[in-house]
Motif scaffolding. Sequence first.
Motif, PDB file in Angstrom:
ATOM      1  N   SER A 156      59.440 102.133   3.566  1.00  0.00           N
ATOM      2  CA  SER A 156      60.780 102.142   2.973  1.00  0.00           C
ATOM      3  C   SER A 156      61.828 101.561   3.912  1.00  0.00           C
ATOM      4  CB  SER A 156      61.171 103.569   2.579  1.00  0.00           C
ATOM      5  OG  SER A 156      61.164 104.428   3.713  1.00  0.00           O
ATOM      6  N   SER A 157      61.562 101.581   5.206  1.00  0.00           N
ATOM      7  CA  SER A 157      62.535 101.091   6.179  1.00  0.00           C
ATOM      8  C   SER A 157      62.754  99.584   6.081  1.00  0.00           C
ATOM      9  CB  SER A 157      62.078 101.440   7.601  1.00  0.00           C
ATOM     10  OG  SER A 157      60.780 100.933   7.849  1.00  0.00           O
ATOM     11  N   ALA A 158      61.800  98.877   5.482  1.00  0.00           N
ATOM     12  CA  ALA A 158      61.949  97.430   5.294  1.00  0.00           C
ATOM     13  C   ALA A 158      61.552  97.042   3.875  1.00  0.00           C
ATOM     14  CB  ALA A 158      61.110  96.665   6.304  1.00  0.00           C
ATOM     15  N   ASP A 159      61.900  97.900   2.918  1.00  0.00           N
ATOM     16  CA  ASP A 159      61.566  97.695   1.514  1.00  0.00           C
ATOM     17  C   ASP A 159      62.189  96.386   1.023  1.00  0.00           C
ATOM     18  OD1 ASP A 159      61.160  97.765  -1.198  1.00  0.00           O
ATOM     19  OD2 ASP A 159      62.354  99.571  -1.551  1.00  0.00           O
ATOM     20  N   PRO A 160      61.387  95.417   0.602  1.00  0.00           N
ATOM     21  CA  PRO A 160      61.956  94.129   0.181  1.00  0.00           C
ATOM     22  C   PRO A 160      62.840  94.233  -1.048  1.00  0.00           C
ATOM     23  CG  PRO A 160      59.623  94.247  -0.355  1.00  0.00           C
ATOM     24  CD  PRO A 160      59.922  95.438   0.507  1.00  0.00           C
ATOM     25  N   ALA A 240      75.863 100.409   6.405  1.00  0.00           N
ATOM     26  CA  ALA A 240      75.117 100.832   7.598  1.00  0.00           C
ATOM     27  C   ALA A 240      73.611 100.854   7.314  1.00  0.00           C
ATOM     28  CB  ALA A 240      75.589 102.205   8.053  1.00  0.00           C
ATOM     29  N   ALA A 241      73.244 101.356   6.134  1.00  0.00           N
ATOM     30  CA  ALA A 241      71.822 101.388   5.767  1.00  0.00           C
ATOM     31  C   ALA A 241      71.269  99.973   5.618  1.00  0.00           C
ATOM     32  CB  ALA A 241      71.641 102.167   4.468  1.00  0.00           C
ATOM     33  N   SER A 242      72.071  99.085   5.074  1.00  0.00           N
ATOM     34  CA  SER A 242      71.652  97.698   4.911  1.00  0.00           C
ATOM     35  C   SER A 242      71.465  97.027   6.266  1.00  0.00           C
ATOM     36  CB  SER A 242      72.687  96.926   4.091  1.00  0.00           C
ATOM     37  OG  SER A 242      72.843  97.486   2.800  1.00  0.00           O
ATOM     38  N   GLN A 243      72.414  97.265   7.171  1.00  0.00           N
ATOM     39  CA  GLN A 243      72.302  96.691   8.511  1.00  0.00           C
ATOM     40  C   GLN A 243      71.057  97.204   9.228  1.00  0.00           C
ATOM     41  OE1 GLN A 243      74.113  94.341  10.127  1.00  0.00           O
ATOM     42  NE2 GLN A 243      72.603  94.531  11.751  1.00  0.00           N
ATOM     43  N   LYS A 244      70.790  98.485   9.074  1.00  0.00           N
ATOM     44  CA  LYS A 244      69.617  99.079   9.716  1.00  0.00           C
ATOM     45  C   LYS A 244      68.327  98.502   9.147  1.00  0.00           C
ATOM     46  CE  LYS A 244      67.516 103.520  10.930  1.00  0.00           C
ATOM     47  NZ  LYS A 244      67.610 105.003  10.806  1.00  0.00           N
ATOM     48  N   ALA A 245      68.301  98.265   7.833  1.00  0.00           N
ATOM     49  CA  ALA A 245      67.108  97.714   7.205  1.00  0.00           C
ATOM     50  C   ALA A 245      66.758  96.350   7.801  1.00  0.00           C
ATOM     51  CB  ALA A 245      67.307  97.605   5.695  1.00  0.00           C
ATOM     52  N   TRP A 246      67.774  95.531   8.059  1.00  0.00           N
ATOM     53  CA  TRP A 246      67.527  94.209   8.618  1.00  0.00           C
ATOM     54  C   TRP A 246      67.283  94.267  10.125  1.00  0.00           C
ATOM     55  CZ3 TRP A 246      66.183  89.952   6.253  1.00  0.00           C
ATOM     56  CH2 TRP A 246      66.510  89.775   4.902  1.00  0.00           C
ATOM     57  N   SER A 247      68.158  94.929  10.850  1.00  0.00           N
ATOM     58  CA  SER A 247      68.095  94.864  12.312  1.00  0.00           C
ATOM     59  C   SER A 247      67.039  95.786  12.913  1.00  0.00           C
ATOM     60  CB  SER A 247      69.468  95.206  12.914  1.00  0.00           C
ATOM     61  OG  SER A 247      69.837  96.537  12.598  1.00  0.00           O
ATOM     62  N   VAL A 248      66.607  96.787  12.153  1.00  0.00           N
ATOM     63  CA  VAL A 248      65.572  97.702  12.646  1.00  0.00           C
ATOM     64  C   VAL A 248      64.302  97.578  11.800  1.00  0.00           C
ATOM     65  CG1 VAL A 248      64.948 100.094  13.126  1.00  0.00           C
ATOM     66  CG2 VAL A 248      67.296  99.315  13.541  1.00  0.00           C
ATOM     67  N   GLN A 304      69.424  85.414   9.871  1.00  0.00           N
ATOM     68  CA  GLN A 304      69.753  86.546   8.991  1.00  0.00           C
ATOM     69  C   GLN A 304      69.689  87.864   9.755  1.00  0.00           C
ATOM     70  OE1 GLN A 304      70.956  86.732   6.088  1.00  0.00           O
ATOM     71  NE2 GLN A 304      70.348  88.635   5.119  1.00  0.00           N
ATOM     72  N   ILE A 305      68.664  88.031  10.556  1.00  0.00           N
ATOM     73  CA  ILE A 305      68.517  89.263  11.325  1.00  0.00           C
ATOM     74  C   ILE A 305      69.660  89.405  12.322  1.00  0.00           C
ATOM     75  CG2 ILE A 305      67.080  90.457  13.027  1.00  0.00           C
ATOM     76  CD1 ILE A 305      64.652  89.214  11.626  1.00  0.00           C
ATOM     77  N   ALA A 306      70.086  88.278  12.896  1.00  0.00           N
ATOM     78  CA  ALA A 306      71.174  88.311  13.863  1.00  0.00           C
ATOM     79  C   ALA A 306      72.513  88.632  13.212  1.00  0.00           C
ATOM     80  CB  ALA A 306      71.257  86.971  14.587  1.00  0.00           C
ATOM     81  N   GLY A 307      72.569  88.516  11.891  1.00  0.00           N
ATOM     82  CA  GLY A 307      73.803  88.883  11.207  1.00  0.00           C
ATOM     83  C   GLY A 307      74.602  87.714  10.707  1.00  0.00           C
ATOM     84  N   HIS A 308      74.176  86.494  11.014  1.00  0.00           N
ATOM     85  CA  HIS A 308      74.957  85.325  10.617  1.00  0.00           C
ATOM     86  C   HIS A 308      74.853  85.031   9.132  1.00  0.00           C
ATOM     87  CE1 HIS A 308      75.896  84.303  14.778  1.00  0.00           C
ATOM     88  NE2 HIS A 308      74.648  84.606  15.078  1.00  0.00           N
ATOM     89  N   ASP A 315      76.605  92.542  16.440  1.00  0.00           N
ATOM     90  CA  ASP A 315      76.156  92.793  17.808  1.00  0.00           C
ATOM     91  C   ASP A 315      74.647  92.651  17.953  1.00  0.00           C
ATOM     92  OD1 ASP A 315      78.744  93.283  18.594  1.00  0.00           O
ATOM     93  OD2 ASP A 315      78.606  95.426  18.213  1.00  0.00           O
ATOM     94  N   GLN A 316      73.938  92.547  16.826  1.00  0.00           N
ATOM     95  CA  GLN A 316      72.486  92.440  16.890  1.00  0.00           C
ATOM     96  C   GLN A 316      72.079  91.111  17.507  1.00  0.00           C
ATOM     97  OE1 GLN A 316      70.004  94.423  16.320  1.00  0.00           O
ATOM     98  NE2 GLN A 316      68.421  92.885  16.639  1.00  0.00           N
ATOM     99  N   ALA A 317      71.328  91.185  18.599  1.00  0.00           N
ATOM    100  CA  ALA A 317      70.879  89.968  19.261  1.00  0.00           C
ATOM    101  C   ALA A 317      69.920  89.201  18.371  1.00  0.00           C
ATOM    102  CB  ALA A 317      70.197  90.324  20.575  1.00  0.00           C
ATOM    103  N   SER A 318      69.951  87.887  18.480  1.00  0.00           N
ATOM    104  CA  SER A 318      69.063  87.039  17.689  1.00  0.00           C
ATOM    105  C   SER A 318      67.616  87.317  18.057  1.00  0.00           C
ATOM    106  CB  SER A 318      69.397  85.574  17.938  1.00  0.00           C
ATOM    107  OG  SER A 318      68.534  84.740  17.221  1.00  0.00           O
TER     108      SER A 318
END
Length: 347
Positions: A156-160, A240-248, A304-308, A315-318
């Motif tokens: 679920s943490s990376a549910d497409p 926040a949940a969306s950011q976590k799904a991508w960056s984590v 996308q993961i970096a946030g661009h 702040d998420q590093a590429s």
Amino acid sequence: MLQSHQNNNLPMSQPTPPPHQVPKAILYWNPSSVWSTVPRLALLEKGYNESDVILKEVDISKGDNFSPSYLRINQHGTIPTLVVPVLETTSDDMETRYRSFKDTMSILTFLDSSRTSASNSHASPSSQARPAPTLSPATMEGKTLSDALTLSVHLSSADPNFLLLSARTSHELVLKEAGFPGRWIKMRQEALLRFTDLLEEGSQGRIFLQKKLDANSILFDIYYSPSGPETEARRKVFFAASQKAWSVGVVEVLKTLEEEMVGVYALGDQVSLADLHLIAWLARVVFLSQGGPTSAGLDALERQIAGHGAGGPTDQASLKVGPKVKAFWNSWIGRDSFKSVYVNGLH
């Protein structure tokens, strides 16, 4: 021809076939569904002929997967679903009964075991000559790794499906509201309201649909409610949940694949069941990153993961996609099965 030999079957509302015509398996799917891709790839990789299985599209954009008729096939309202005739009931003197497989893992196991290198297709002479490689791991170690890799893309943490609807900023939310995600949420809301009203109060079907309606209503409010303190607070949690799904979530899956995959494919140099799940997930996240079925698609995923890709950097590093994942991606985008399933682009 696919047939089930098991007797724990599900009676289906199917037309009675003409005499001597063996009923076919039916795959309920949708071309935009990430997990519908998995059995589609399996059918091609196994060499099934087009006439072996009936493909029946379920319009999930209109919520048809929650209609009473579909819930009789799959009480979870999910796709894909594979419905196969039970072998013992395919004679002319009895009504054909059917069994349904309601998740990608059980569907793939059945498809793999139903056609082997020693089996014959009943569809046409041309399909008999097509290869039927075994996709299941040959060893316990291979099965353990296959199961672990498959599980990693179903977490679920990376549910497409959540990633499709997710938004990390107000800007991204506005873009998605105007696009397919927003339309899908709205049409799903309307369908759930309509189908819930058709079912008897207190029935299991109505209770199930009400839970789905409650969950979808949260997304509907995030997308469409007027701005206000309560709405903004809910959107903040959603961002926040969306950011976590991508960056984590996505990052952890990519790291797992990089660390655990054995070769150019999940278990080595041959395609296995795990690969079909992995490539469907990876194609979806590349698509959501506005990448295409090329090597450059992974560059879009890194951005996308970096946030661009969310309206501005974070702040998420590429993250650089590792060499194993790159080799896996580049191998798959060149396969005939991949080109056939994604002929109209990634989804």
